[in-house]
Design an enzyme around this catalytic site. Structure first.
Site, PDB file in Angstrom:
ATOM      1  N   ASP A  51     -47.313  50.847 -55.227  1.00 61.55           N
ATOM      2  CA  ASP A  51     -46.909  49.440 -55.219  1.00 61.55           C
ATOM      3  C   ASP A  51     -47.219  48.770 -53.881  1.00 61.55           C
ATOM      4  OD1 ASP A  51     -45.839  47.151 -56.440  1.00 61.55           O
ATOM      5  OD2 ASP A  51     -43.881  47.516 -55.534  1.00 61.55           O
ATOM      6  N   HIS A 110     -54.408  43.737 -58.848  1.00 59.99           N
ATOM      7  CA  HIS A 110     -53.937  43.688 -60.230  1.00 59.99           C
ATOM      8  C   HIS A 110     -52.424  43.877 -60.257  1.00 59.99           C
ATOM      9  CE1 HIS A 110     -57.966  43.919 -61.918  1.00 59.99           C
ATOM     10  NE2 HIS A 110     -58.224  44.889 -61.055  1.00 59.99           N
TER      11      HIS A 110
END
Length: 137
Positions: free
Chosen positions: A79, A41
Site C-alpha cells: 500500500d 492503480h
C-alpha cells in the site's frame, strides 16, 4: 469443500519496463505503462480459501485471522508503495498484475495452510476492467 473470500484494497505505483530493452522497444510493448514517471492503480485484492467447515466454530478459517495475514504479509508491504522499488517480494521482477498475483500467492499460501485452510485463488483487480486470477501452479 467450501470456499470463502476476503477483499482488501491497496494503492501502488509501478511501471512496466525492461532495462535490457531500448526505450523505444519498451514504449512499443508497454505503451503508457512504461512511463518514466511511473503510474498508479487502486487495486482490489480478493483472497479465496477453501476447506472443510470446523464443527466447533462453523468456520473454514477465522476471517479475523485471514484479514491479519493478508494485511501483514501483503497490504502493508504494497500500500502506497512503488512495486518496482519498495516491495521486497517484487524486487527484480516485472511489476505486471500477473506477476504481482503470483507473488501475493507465494506470500500467503503457507500461512493460510498453517491456519487449517488452503489458498484457492488470488484475484487482483488492477482497474475496474482488468483483473487476473491465479489458482497456484
Amino acid at each position: 469443500m467450501i470456499y470463502i473470500t476476503r477483499k482488501e484494497h491497496f494503492n501502488a505505483a509501478h511501471k512496466l519496463y525492461r532495462e535490457d530493452w531500448t526505450f523505444e522497444k519498451n514504449e512499443e510493448v508497454f505503451g503508457r505503462c512504461a512511463n518514466t514517471n511511473w503510474h498508479g492503480h487502486n487495486y482490489d485484492l480478493f483472497v479465496t480459501v477453501k476447506g472443510q467447515i470446523n464443527e466447533d466454530t462453523g468456520f473454514v478459517i477465522d476471517l479475523k485471522d485471514l484479514k491479519k495475514l493478508i494485511v501483514e504479509h501483503v497490504v502493508d508491504k504494497l500500500d502506497h508503495k512503488n512495486l518496482n522499488i519498495d516491495v521486497d517480494f517484487m524486487r527484480g521482477k516485472m511489476a505486471s498484475t500477473e506477476v504481482l498475483a503470483v507473488e501475493i500467492w507465494k506470500q500467503l499460501a503457507s500461512k493460510i495452510k498453517e491456519k487449517g485452510a488452503a489458498l484457492h485463488c488470488v484475484k487482483l483487480y488492477e482497474t475496474a476492467n482488468n483483473y487476473v486470477e491465479y489458482f497456484g501452479e
